[in-house]
Design a protein around this motif. Structure first.
Motif, short mmCIF file in Angstrom:
data_model
loop_
_atom_site.label_atom_id
_atom_site.label_comp_id
_atom_site.label_asym_id
_atom_site.label_seq_id
_atom_site.Cartn_x
_atom_site.Cartn_y
_atom_site.Cartn_z
N CYS A 18 -8.75 6.18 -12.77
CA CYS A 18 -8.06 5.84 -11.81
C CYS A 18 -6.93 4.80 -12.08
N MET A 19 -5.98 4.75 -11.13
CA MET A 19 -4.96 3.80 -11.31
C MET A 19 -5.56 2.14 -11.74
N LYS A 20 -6.63 1.86 -10.78
CA LYS A 20 -7.19 0.47 -11.27
C LYS A 20 -7.50 0.02 -12.61
N VAL A 33 -7.94 7.98 -4.17
CA VAL A 33 -8.42 7.83 -2.76
C VAL A 33 -7.22 8.72 -2.15
N ALA A 34 -5.89 8.49 -2.69
CA ALA A 34 -4.67 9.01 -2.21
C ALA A 34 -3.80 9.21 -3.23
N THR A 35 -3.67 10.42 -3.86
CA THR A 35 -3.00 10.67 -4.76
C THR A 35 -1.54 10.47 -5.04
N SER A 36 -0.92 10.48 -3.87
CA SER A 36 0.51 10.22 -3.88
C SER A 36 0.86 8.49 -3.56
N SER A 37 -0.20 7.96 -3.46
CA SER A 37 0.04 6.50 -3.22
C SER A 37 0.57 5.71 -4.33
N PRO A 38 1.70 4.68 -4.17
CA PRO A 38 2.29 4.16 -5.37
C PRO A 38 1.34 2.84 -5.88
N ARG A 39 0.51 2.56 -4.89
CA ARG A 39 -0.33 1.40 -5.33
C ARG A 39 -1.88 1.82 -5.08
N CYS A 40 -2.72 0.83 -5.64
CA CYS A 40 -4.16 0.84 -5.61
C CYS A 40 -4.52 0.86 -4.31
N LEU A 41 -5.67 1.31 -3.70
CA LEU A 41 -6.03 1.25 -2.51
C LEU A 41 -7.52 0.89 -2.39
N ALA A 42 -8.02 0.16 -3.57
CA ALA A 42 -9.42 -0.31 -3.49
C ALA A 42 -9.66 -1.41 -2.46
N VAL A 43 -10.59 -1.65 -1.76
CA VAL A 43 -10.68 -2.30 -0.76
C VAL A 43 -11.39 -3.75 -1.15
N ASN A 95 -2.21 -7.46 -0.48
CA ASN A 95 -2.89 -5.98 0.14
C ASN A 95 -2.53 -5.14 -1.05
N ASP A 96 -3.14 -5.25 -2.25
CA ASP A 96 -2.84 -4.31 -3.32
C ASP A 96 -4.33 -4.45 -4.11
N GLY A 97 -4.80 -3.55 -4.26
CA GLY A 97 -6.17 -3.22 -4.87
C GLY A 97 -6.18 -3.71 -6.30
N MET A 98 -5.15 -3.50 -7.18
CA MET A 98 -5.00 -4.04 -8.40
C MET A 98 -4.91 -5.71 -8.41
N GLN A 99 -3.73 -5.98 -7.89
CA GLN A 99 -3.20 -7.63 -7.75
C GLN A 99 -3.67 -7.90 -6.45
N TYR A 100 -4.75 -8.30 -6.29
CA TYR A 100 -5.51 -8.49 -5.22
C TYR A 100 -5.48 -10.10 -4.75
N ALA A 109 -9.20 -3.04 4.12
CA ALA A 109 -7.80 -2.82 3.32
C ALA A 109 -8.11 -3.59 2.24
N SER A 110 -7.19 -3.88 1.23
CA SER A 110 -7.39 -4.16 0.03
C SER A 110 -7.23 -5.95 0.32
N ARG A 111 -7.16 -6.35 1.38
CA ARG A 111 -7.22 -7.71 1.56
C ARG A 111 -7.88 -7.74 2.87
#
Length: 357
Positions: free
Chosen positions: A145-147, A155-165, A200-205, A271-273
């Motif tokens: 995955c993106m992360k 989670v959402a294949t068209s999302s430009p950012r990671c949605l990890a919570v 609010n970014d699953g990678m750069q949280y 959310a991611s934050r």
């Protein structure tokens, strides 16, 4: 059996020495306090630092201090980032001065893990996702995955950012309490509100730089404030939250004449934050916490919750019960006896030292 990857271990005895190591090693170094999050992640190859900087021997890293007179509602408490969750949970002063934090700490994981896990580690907890929190072979089989190692958020294949919570318990509680944190690096130090620590970014949280160490948390204790923390998970212990609500309010007056002077409501694990429900909190100002006021605030808070299908339970249901949990929290602040409701969602530890649940 999953094994740790190879790494070099450093055990500095001061924050300054730890900061120098981080400055020299750069992003390839990571901090280790309790290790209850980092070490499992390393075994799953989610995080693979070349250098691990242990903080257990750092002098003063788990110190607890006060200034002013918190017992009289006029002071500041300072919690070292190395304090274990058990230390927080066993301190009756924190149950009185910062109930939301105490309740959050008491509901994290299990007693064994709380003996090791630290406040700083929970505040910096890695974001979570059903597609990310698997072993290396599982993630490789479906394509990464993106992360970590991939390009797509499953989670959402068209999302430009990671949605990890974001799954930290103590962060929503401390944000509701208006906490600040101290970040130290070899270049100096800075203090920011805890709310500003998160993206609010699953990678750069985190806004914490790789060369910075979160060393302490400070919370003002003021007269008239009440706070509480509520958590939803499948089991009564061990599980990460799939929804959490922290609420704090300062009251003026007493009894039926008590009105909310100011309030904070924070949602976690949606959310991611942690999300601050600004409009919901503002709607309480100047009002008594009657049922209609609570219902209106709960609806406003639930409007900002946008859970994704990356943790336990059905996401639509998790959004619907957000209003319920905000209602429970505000009724608690009002003074209602919420123990029958609380016992449906958590263990009996919250009643251990006589604090009204």
């Amino acid at each position: 059996m999953m094994r740790l990857p190879l790494f070099r271990y450093e055990a500095p005895r001061s924050i300054e020495a730890a900061a120098r190591i981080l400055a020299a090693e750069g992003p390839q170094a990571m901090l280790l306090a309790g290790g209850t999050d980092l070490l499992p992640n390393m075994k799953r190859r989610q995080q693979t630092p070349a250098v691990v900087v242990g903080l257990r021997q750092v002098a003063g890293f788990s110190a607890f201090g006060t200034t002013g007179k918190p017992a009289n509602g006029d002071g500041v408490i300072t919690l070292g980032a190395g304090m274990t969750l058990t230390q927080i949970g066993r301190d009756p002063r924190l149950a009185t001065w910062a109930p939301a934090l105490w309740e959050a700490a008491m509901q994290i994981a299990t007693p064994h893990l709380r003996n090791t896990a630290t406040l700083g580690g929970n505040l910096c907890l890695d974001t979570r996702c059903n597609y990310y929190d698997q072993n290396y072979e599982w993630r490789k089989a479906i394509d990464f995955c993106m992360k970590k190692d991939g390009k797509t958020c499953w989670v959402a294949t068209s999302s430009p950012r990671c949605l990890a919570v974001s799954s930290t318990d103590t962060a929503p509680a401390l944000i509701a309490l208006g906490a600040q944190v101290r970040l130290v690096s070899s270049a100096g130090e800075r203090r920011i509100t805890l709310a500003d620590l998160y993206n609010n970014d699953g990678m750069q949280y985190l806004t914490r730089r790789p060369d910075e160490i979160l060393t302490e948390v400070s919370v003002e204790v003021r007269a008239g404030w009440k706070s509480t923390y509520w958590k939803l998970r499948r089991r009564g212990s061990f599980d990460f939250p799939v929804l959490s609500v922290a609420a704090a309010a300062r009251f003026e007056g007493s009894g039926k004449n008590a009105r909310v002077a100011e309030a904070r409501i924070v949602l976690g694990s949606v959310a991611s934050r942690p999300l601050i429900a600004t409009d919901a909190a503002a709607s309480l100002a100047g009002k008594a916490l009657d049922d209609a006021t609570i219902a209106a605030a709960a609806t406003l808070a639930a409007n900002i919750a946008k859970p994704m299908d990356n943790t336990d339970f059905v996401l639509g249901w998790r959004k619907r019960v957000t209003a319920d949990f905000v209602t429970y929290a505000l009724r608690h602040l009002r003074g209602d006896d919420q123990r029958p409701v609380r016992e449906r969602f958590t263990h009996h530890g919250l009643l251990a030292i006589g604090v009204k649940a």
